[in-house]
Design an enzyme around this catalytic site. Structure first.
Site, PDB file in Angstrom:
ATOM      1  N   GLY A   1     -82.636 121.294 -13.903  1.00 15.13           N
ATOM      2  CA  GLY A   1     -81.992 119.999 -13.742  1.00 15.13           C
ATOM      3  C   GLY A   1     -82.876 119.048 -12.968  1.00 15.13           C
TER       4      GLY A   1
ATOM      5  CG  PHE B   1     -86.682 116.909  -3.392  1.00 18.31           C
ATOM      6  CD1 PHE B   1     -87.044 116.568  -2.101  1.00 18.31           C
ATOM      7  CD2 PHE B   1     -87.483 117.780  -4.092  1.00 18.31           C
ATOM      8  CE1 PHE B   1     -88.188 117.097  -1.526  1.00 18.31           C
ATOM      9  CE2 PHE B   1     -88.624 118.325  -3.531  1.00 18.31           C
ATOM     10  CZ  PHE B   1     -88.975 117.979  -2.237  1.00 18.31           C
ATOM     11  N   GLY B   2     -86.272 115.549  -6.972  1.00 16.79           N
ATOM     12  CA  GLY B   2     -87.206 115.744  -8.074  1.00 16.79           C
ATOM     13  C   GLY B   2     -86.618 116.677  -9.122  1.00 16.79           C
TER      14      GLY B   2
ATOM     15  CB  VAL C   1     -84.158 122.041  -9.937  1.00 18.99           C
ATOM     16  CG1 VAL C   1     -83.916 123.434  -9.361  1.00 18.99           C
ATOM     17  CG2 VAL C   1     -83.732 120.976  -8.938  1.00 18.99           C
TER      18      VAL C   1
ATOM     19  CG  ASP D   1     -76.220 112.185  -3.839  1.00 18.06           C
ATOM     20  OD1 ASP D   1     -75.279 111.523  -4.325  1.00 18.06           O
ATOM     21  OD2 ASP D   1     -77.183 112.569  -4.511  1.00 18.06           O
TER      22      ASP D   1
END
Length: 684
Positions: A367, A371-372, A374, A486
């Site tokens: 996903g 952050f970036g 995975v 979040d």
């Protein structure tokens, strides 16, 4: 810095100096030209990706690639500013850009909102999702500055859109100066086919032209012609880029290729040097002989080198000192970080993580988050599985990353996705977490029953308790309070026993318990943001409580925070919908119909009321997470929830700046899902 790099730097400085000494002054700026036939990874050196944008398989994605409706926005910007105006000759350049794009959706009925090509004075252009096309910040409508061509796929009546398939020219506003319907030329923006667009601005004719075609060759007739003088809007340096957005849809926006060029500047010429003397003061001289000219040239060159030589040496010495000190500081920070987390998470090697993820192969992607990306990692040596987060901000914020990670690495709670290790190598920032076999809560909660087992009621109650427990720990039991910012179902992972594990601290902020609320740009996900957070951008533990309340309502109702009503196609806010049923005395009707009544009615009612109490528009009326946990485990009485939803109000104790007082705050309404500001750039 390596010796080779230092030598290259010195040679570059020498070249620049020699060019400066030998070349005449230039009066005209140079034209800009670039061409991306595709977007391989090295292309990112010249591009900035903001928000939800990403690069995959040589194609730029502007919004999330998902099969479930979402609301997001993303931008891609060319890093170097472009000069359109030559002040000395008072000339504005013409420009031409060509790009191939695709707009598609996994659900033919789920489209919106479109994409835009823009020229902006800043390189951090990222607006709100929905009808704002990721181009305009909805909380600062009067402060947006841009020239854009929009390719819109949804009707937004407040912007005067003519249809759900139109192209328009926008200047500082999403109310288009002029629009055109692509279907006139047989082009459907939402067809899922690759479309090529040509945008030409001819300054000599004061005309902007837009062409569209399914083919790669330019049509003879433009789709959109606008008679306009853009010189007033192009006097500053501008950045070129693309933006796109969705709102409760699965629309996908891709850019496959892009070229851009400016032209029309006058040729470079020496600057004129006017004489401030009368004709009588000028005496005639005989022609200058060649030997005398050479002598003057040698004297001038010697004088230039005599002055520039020591200056050049000082510059190189200062630069070398700066690089040495910076490198020493970076090494010191990294060593301190390693020493601090030595007893906790381990340090992985880049080679080890690359091998475990098959070179970060697309087939291993689990996903995408703030952050970036995975990835699923298999460690052959130990036979274990982990999840590896690879930062999309690899070259920025390294110091902040190390400092924040050193604190987050100390967090220990059974309902946290535990950090196994980290890697800071080859310009990459990588985090290794426990792998969660049941994936994220949103995937399990919203999957079709035919695709897997339905999330049972006891598991849902357990998830509510586990999430309340870990938020109590973060808010009140840590040495430094952690505000997550979040909290949403996609950031809640489920282990093998369906226990909730909170993850993704890409937006988290740390603060001492006696500090005032964090003041920052609004960040998070639409539908989970508290009203006062949208208004003031102040993140507190109560903004986390609001997000928790929305998640609890999702768990109980099996509905997303914002959904489109199939009957009238209007967007429905989950909190409003449940509160409406509560005001009618029918709150139990909000229960997930797929559960078929396999729950205790009293437990369901209590959970729904707890969700409403946490999602109260008035932050002062929301319970603390400790109180929420006590209510869930029957150690405290439930909070009384008024039948009518309280009106939106804000505490006067929150500090207001002059900018806050004159902002478009009146446009923010709890029932309107479009007015959601977005974070300019997401950082860990």
């Amino acid at each position: 810095m390596a010796p080779r790099n230092l030598r290259s730097l010195l040679l570059s400085l020498s070249f620049i100096l020699s060019t400066f000494l030998s070349c005449p002054d230039l009066a005209s700026p140079a034209s800009t030209s670039f061409n991306f036939t595709s977007f391989p990874s090295p292309a990112l050196r010249n591009l900035t990706l903001l928000g939800d944008s990403y690069l995959r398989s040589g194609v730029l994605g502007l919004t999330r690639d998902t099969d479930v409706p979402s609301s997001c926005s993303g931008s891609v910007i060319y890093d170097r500013p472009i000069e359109f105006f030559d002040q000395e000759s008072n000339t504005t350049a013409s420009f031409s850009t060509t790009f191939a794009f695709l707009i598609d959706s996994v659900n033919p009925a789920s489209f919106g909102d479109g994409l835009a090509f823009f020229l902006s004075p800043g390189n951090e252009t990222l607006g709100s999702p929905g009808g704002y096309l990721g181009l305009v910040n909805s909380s600062q409508l009067t402060k947006n500055t841009f020239v854009a061509v929009e390719f819109d796929t949804r009707v937004d009546s407040h912007f005067g859109d003519p249809s759900e398939n139109h192209v328009g020219l926008d200047i500082d506003s999403l109310v288009s100066i002029k629009t055109a319907d692509p279907m006139v030329q047989g082009v459907d923006l939402k067809c899922g086919k690759l479309i090529t667009a040509w945008i030409d601005y001819k300054n000599d004719q004061k005309k902007l032209l837009v062409f569209l075609s399914y083919q790669s060759f330019k049509p003879q007739d433009p789709l959109l012609t606008v008679d306009i003088d853009l010189s007033e809007y192009l006097k500053q340096m501008r950045y070129a880029g693309f933006s796109a957005s969705t709102e409760g849809s699965t629309e996908l926006h891709l850019i496959q290729s892009w070229s851009f060029q400016t032209f029309g500047f006058l040729p470079a010429r020496p600057k004129s040097r006017p004489h401030n003397v009368s004709d009588s003061s000028v005496t005639n001289k005989p022609p200058i002989s060649v030997p005398e000219s050479e002598s003057k040239l040698h004297r001038r060159l010697g004088l230039g080198l005599g002055i520039a030589g020591p200056a050049f040496f000082c510059v190189v010495l200062a630069l070398f000192g700066y690089i040495t000190v910076k490198k020493w500081r970076d090494i010191k920070i990294e060593k301190n970080f390693k020493a601090e987390v030595f007893a906790g998470p381990r340090e992985f090697s880049y080679k080890e993580l690359k091998m475990a993820t098959k070179g970060f192969h697309a087939s291993r992607i689990l996903g995408h988050g703030a952050f970036g990306t995975v990835y699923k990692a298999f460690f052959i040596s130990s036979g274990t599985i982990a999840a590896v987060k690879r930062s999309k901000h690899s070259h920025e914020g390294k110091t902040e990353f190390l400092a924040e990670l050193s604190i987050i690495a100390r967090l220990r709670h059974k309902n946290l996705v535990q950090l196994q290790g980290w890697c800071v190598e080859k310009g990459e920032l990588l985090l290794v977490y426990d792998f969660m076999p049941n994936g994220s809560l949103d995937n399990l909660l919203y999957q079709e029953v035919e695709q897997g087992s339905l999330l049972k009621w006891p598991h849902r109650l357990n998830i509510a308790v586990g999430l309340a427990s870990v938020l109590t720990y973060l808010h009140q039991e840590c040495e430094q309070q952690v505000i997550h910012r979040d909290i949403k179902t996609s950031n809640i992972m489920l282990d093998g026993n369906f226990n909730a594990r909170l993850g993704d601290f890409g937006l988290a902020r740390l603060m001492d318990h006696d500090e005032s609320p964090v003041s920052t740009l609004t960040a998070g996900t639409m539908g989970y943001l508290a009203p006062e957070y949208l208004q003031y951008g102040k993140a507190t533990e109560k903004t986390d409580v609001f997000s928790y309340g929305v998640v609890i309502l999702e768990v109980a109702c099996g509905r997303r925070p914002i959904e489109r009503d199939p009957a009238d196609q209007k967007m429905v806010n989950l909190v409003d919908w449940v509160w409406g049923l509560h005001s009618q005395g029918n709150i139990i009707e909000a229960a997930d119909k797929r559960l078929s009544g396999t729950f205790k009615e009293e437990e369901m009612r209590n959970l729904l009321l707890l969700g409403l109490s946490c999602a109260n528009p008035d932050s002062a009326e929301r319970p603390s997470m400790r109180r929420v946990l006590q209510i869930l485990i029957s150690e405290a009485e439930p909070v009384l929830v008024p039948r009518m939803k309280p009106s939106l109000s804000f505490s006067s104790s929150l500090p207001l700046s002059l900018e806050d007082l004159v902002s478009d705050s009146d446009d923010i309404k709890w029932s309107c899902p479009r007015n959601v500001p977005n974070q300019s750039r997401l950082k860990c």
